[in-house]
Design an enzyme around this catalytic site. Structure first.
Site, PDB file in Angstrom:
ATOM      1  N   ARG A 101      10.372  22.344  69.052  1.00 45.08           N
ATOM      2  CA  ARG A 101      11.009  21.098  69.469  1.00 45.08           C
ATOM      3  C   ARG A 101      11.943  21.395  70.652  1.00 45.08           C
ATOM      4  O   ARG A 101      12.562  22.458  70.714  1.00 45.08           O
ATOM      5  CB  ARG A 101      11.831  20.585  68.283  1.00 45.08           C
ATOM      6  CG  ARG A 101      12.555  19.287  68.492  1.00 45.08           C
ATOM      7  CD  ARG A 101      11.605  18.151  68.534  1.00 45.08           C
ATOM      8  NE  ARG A 101      12.285  16.872  68.301  1.00 45.08           N
ATOM      9  CZ  ARG A 101      11.730  15.709  68.576  1.00 45.08           C
ATOM     10  NH1 ARG A 101      10.531  15.640  69.112  1.00 45.08           N
ATOM     11  NH2 ARG A 101      12.361  14.586  68.319  1.00 45.08           N
ATOM     12  N   THR A 376       2.307  10.473  72.088  1.00 47.09           N
ATOM     13  CA  THR A 376       2.387  11.774  71.431  1.00 47.09           C
ATOM     14  C   THR A 376       0.951  12.129  71.168  1.00 47.09           C
ATOM     15  O   THR A 376       0.072  11.280  71.292  1.00 47.09           O
ATOM     16  CB  THR A 376       3.176  11.620  70.101  1.00 47.09           C
ATOM     17  OG1 THR A 376       4.531  11.357  70.420  1.00 47.09           O
ATOM     18  CG2 THR A 376       3.108  12.852  69.218  1.00 47.09           C
ATOM     19  N   THR A 394       4.603  16.328  71.981  1.00 47.04           N
ATOM     20  CA  THR A 394       4.975  15.068  72.627  1.00 47.04           C
ATOM     21  C   THR A 394       5.888  15.264  73.830  1.00 47.04           C
ATOM     22  O   THR A 394       6.546  16.297  73.960  1.00 47.04           O
ATOM     23  CB  THR A 394       5.706  14.162  71.604  1.00 47.04           C
ATOM     24  OG1 THR A 394       5.866  12.856  72.158  1.00 47.04           O
ATOM     25  CG2 THR A 394       7.068  14.694  71.210  1.00 47.04           C
ATOM     26  N   ASN A 396       7.663  12.412  74.134  1.00 46.93           N
ATOM     27  CA  ASN A 396       8.309  11.231  73.579  1.00 46.93           C
ATOM     28  C   ASN A 396       7.641   9.983  74.142  1.00 46.93           C
ATOM     29  O   ASN A 396       6.582   9.597  73.692  1.00 46.93           O
ATOM     30  CB  ASN A 396       9.819  11.229  73.758  1.00 46.93           C
ATOM     31  CG  ASN A 396      10.475  10.223  72.812  1.00 46.93           C
ATOM     32  OD1 ASN A 396       9.912   9.912  71.776  1.00 46.93           O
ATOM     33  ND2 ASN A 396      11.636   9.700  73.160  1.00 46.93           N
ATOM     34  N   GLU A 415      12.920  13.291  75.443  1.00 51.74           N
ATOM     35  CA  GLU A 415      13.116  13.474  74.001  1.00 51.74           C
ATOM     36  C   GLU A 415      14.553  13.230  73.565  1.00 51.74           C
ATOM     37  O   GLU A 415      14.817  13.010  72.381  1.00 51.74           O
ATOM     38  CB  GLU A 415      12.710  14.905  73.615  1.00 51.74           C
ATOM     39  CG  GLU A 415      11.987  15.030  72.305  1.00 51.74           C
ATOM     40  CD  GLU A 415      10.556  14.530  72.381  1.00 51.74           C
ATOM     41  OE1 GLU A 415      10.234  13.572  71.660  1.00 51.74           O
ATOM     42  OE2 GLU A 415       9.768  15.088  73.176  1.00 51.74           O
TER      43      GLU A 415
END
Ligand code: DON
Length: 574
Positions: A101, A376, A394, A396, A415
């Site tokens: 992430r 995504t 992704t 976002n 994000e």
């Protein structure tokens, strides 16, 4: 490609003859294969994974290759400039996850998205350079290959297909052509984006060739130097310089400090299945796990697919689980998350008692945002050794914050909008989140991405691979994965039917049940309204991809898979 297509047709023909029972009763067939399978949102990406499997690579090798190709051929969501999660089942049955992430840059701060009026400013958290989290995808895809790969394929081989597609170009599919036409005004306001995607001011048309030479240079750098090729050196310099020039916060220091985390999966047992998902900073595994455990005592199959009773039970479980999500969850490096308690039997028993019988529960009343263009992508890989990879990645929003890094050719994410820009105010997906997910330097924003691996648990406790599932769709990802799983587990659907069946969604706030077109009959809608539910029609709630392992067929093990959405999902296998 032609060989692959021919193979698919051949396989499909073969399967129609070979596969017995329920599959033949269907009018909608998924893709089938015998030795390995890749299901992704884009044909070039699936083909690249297929090549890697054919060359002796395993599911992790193929997953890395698919991820890099999507950065070239599915630029609205596939990415180098975003982040994601992997859930990986090794053939020996152990399940691992990787957290790649994005992170808030070190200089980020709690109130950075508040405008002069003290309210969250969506322009800042979605379209400015402040919207960008430190990318995790290049490190994540490389770590997937390094840590879990077969060791038979070099980094150059893993990146080869992505590199050649970026360099030599490819014909963009309908979804990409449409997406670029639709977002033209906004995207072409970034000169670096315009140069690649609107060359000479022209919008691409079907049949045109999209070449991305700068992206190819970046991919070559990663192929040659590994993570350093992206997180230090000229690519990092280009990204940091672009940030500095445009008011962004990401520095070379942020890039150099980025690390992937290997985390334990969240696992719950549900009616003979073990469901492995992604733990925080994704909320996917926890919410899916809670919803399944809340529902476990109810006979969903007897209620009937998408009946009023079924919708009622799922929605009430979703309401409870999303309320916990929005209150407790955030980056576990920054907030204490009582994960074990949130998934414990006694706690869930007490929560289940809150499900009202025969009428709608109530969430607090609060305003909510409308989802904007979003994107995504999820893909599934199965190898012939029983390795399963579920990856969701992704930027976002579709095309992230809209700008391509000059000279480096990849889109940057937005994000940061997944944080609670102002706790209590809705984000892009209408999620109303709390302090646990407020912005802080170095923190990861909470995600709904739900890459999921499911096994079937035998009476002796042994596990057999069953399903790989995941989805796109922001806050609706979790409920999409939930429904695809329940369609497979309880309603006898094949994987294509399970992925394509219309869905519904509830996320605590706003207190409405969103319905896809034709999800419910008119009389089911009336029954639900009579129970006090507010229903809202929405065009699509998210796109899903799933692959299944079909065991017990005389001819050996077969795989079936399907990816919906945009009409370009593709499965390959052999
Ligand atoms: O991580 C999340 O939950 C979101 N950034 C996912 C965004 C998304 O799925 C948009 N797509 N359709």
């Amino acid at each position: 490609m032609q060989t692959i297509r021919a193979l698919q047709i051949l396989l499909l023909t073969a399967i129609i003859i070979i596969i017995p029972g329920p599959v033949q009763a269907s009018r909608a067939f998924p893709f089938y294969s015998h030795e390995g399978m890749v299901v992704s949102a884009e044909p070039h990406a699936s083909a690249a994974g297929f090549e890697v499997l054919r060359a002796g690579g395993n599911a992790a090798d193929a997953a890395a290759a698919v991820g890099f190709v999507l950065a070239a051929t599915f630029p609205s969501a596939g990415n180098l400039g975003g982040g994601g999660f992997l859930v990986y089942r090794r053939p020996d049955g152990r399940v691992f996850t990787l957290n790649y992430r994005e992170k808030a840059p070190a200089a980020a701060s709690r109130d950075m998205f508040l405008g002069a009026d003290g309210k969250a400013d969506p322009e800042l958290s979605r379209r400015s350079l402040l919207a960008v989290g430190v990318p995790g995808s290049p490190a994540g895809m490389l770590e997937t290959w390094e840590r879990f790969g077969s060791g038979k394929l070099s980094r150059e081989q893993i990146l080869a297909r992505a590199l050649s597609l970026a360099e030599k170009g490819f014909a963009p599919d309908f979804g990409l052509v449409e997406g670029l036409a639709h977002e033209r005004e906004w995207l072409s306001s970034h000169p670096s984006t315009s140069a690649v995607f609107y060359p000479g001011g022209k919008t691409l048309e079907p049949g045109d060739t999209l070449r991305q030479p700068d992206l190819a240079r970046t991919l070559r750098e990663i192929a040659g130097r590994g993570r350093d090729g992206f997180y230090s050196g000229w690519v990092a310099d280009s990204l940091a310089a672009f940030m500095a020039a445009g008011g962004g916060l990401i520095t070379r220091g942020d890039l150099a400090a980025y690390r992937v985390q290997a985390l334990e999966p969240v696992a719950v047992d549900y009616r003979g299945y073990r469901v492995y998902g992604m733990g925080p900073p994704s909320s996917g595994g926890m919410v899916l796990g809670q919803v399944l455990k809340l529902l476990e005592p109810f006979d969903l199959a007897a209620m009937g697919h998408n009946s009023a009773a079924y919708v009622h039970h799922l929605v009430e479980a979703e309401r409870l689980a999303y309320a916990d999500r929005n209150h407790y969850l955030g980056d576990p490096d920054y907030v204490e998350i009582p994960l074990a308690s949130l998934l414990s039997g006694p706690y869930l028993d007490s929560r289940r008692r809150l499900i009202p019988e025969g009428r709608a529960g109530k969430s607090l009343e609060t305003s909510h945002g409308r989802p904007g263009p979003d994107h995504t992508t999820h893909f599934c890989v199965i190898d012939r050794w029983g390795g399963l990879a579920a990856v969701t990645t992704t930027l976002n929003g579709g095309f992230g914050m809209g700008a391509v890094v000059p000279g480096a050719g990849f889109f940057l994410n937005n994000e940061m909008d997944d944080f609670a820009a102002a706790p209590g105010e809705p984000n892009m997906f209408g999620l109303v989140q709390g302090e646990a997910n407020s912005v802080a330097g170095g923190k990861r924003m909470l995600s709904c991405m739900t890459p999921t691996v499911v096994t079937r648990v035998g009476g002796d406790g042994s596990e057999e691979p069953a399903f790989v599932i995941g989805a796109a769709g922001g806050s609706r990802i979790i409920t999409t994965v939930l429904q695809v799983f329940l369609n497979l587990a309880h309603f006898g659907m094949n994987v294509r039917e399970a992925v394509e069946a219309p869905r519904f969604h509830h996320q605590h706030l706003p207190d409405v049940v969103c319905l896809e077109p034709n999800a419910l009959s008119a009389d089911t809608r009336r029954l639900l309204e009579g129970m006090g539910y507010a229903l809202e029609r929405i065009d699509h709630l998210g796109t899903a991809s799933a692959a299944c392992v079909l065991t017990g067929l005389e001819s050996g093990t077969w795989y079936a898979g399907w990816a919906d959405g945009m009409g370009v999902g593709a499965g390959t296998g052999y």
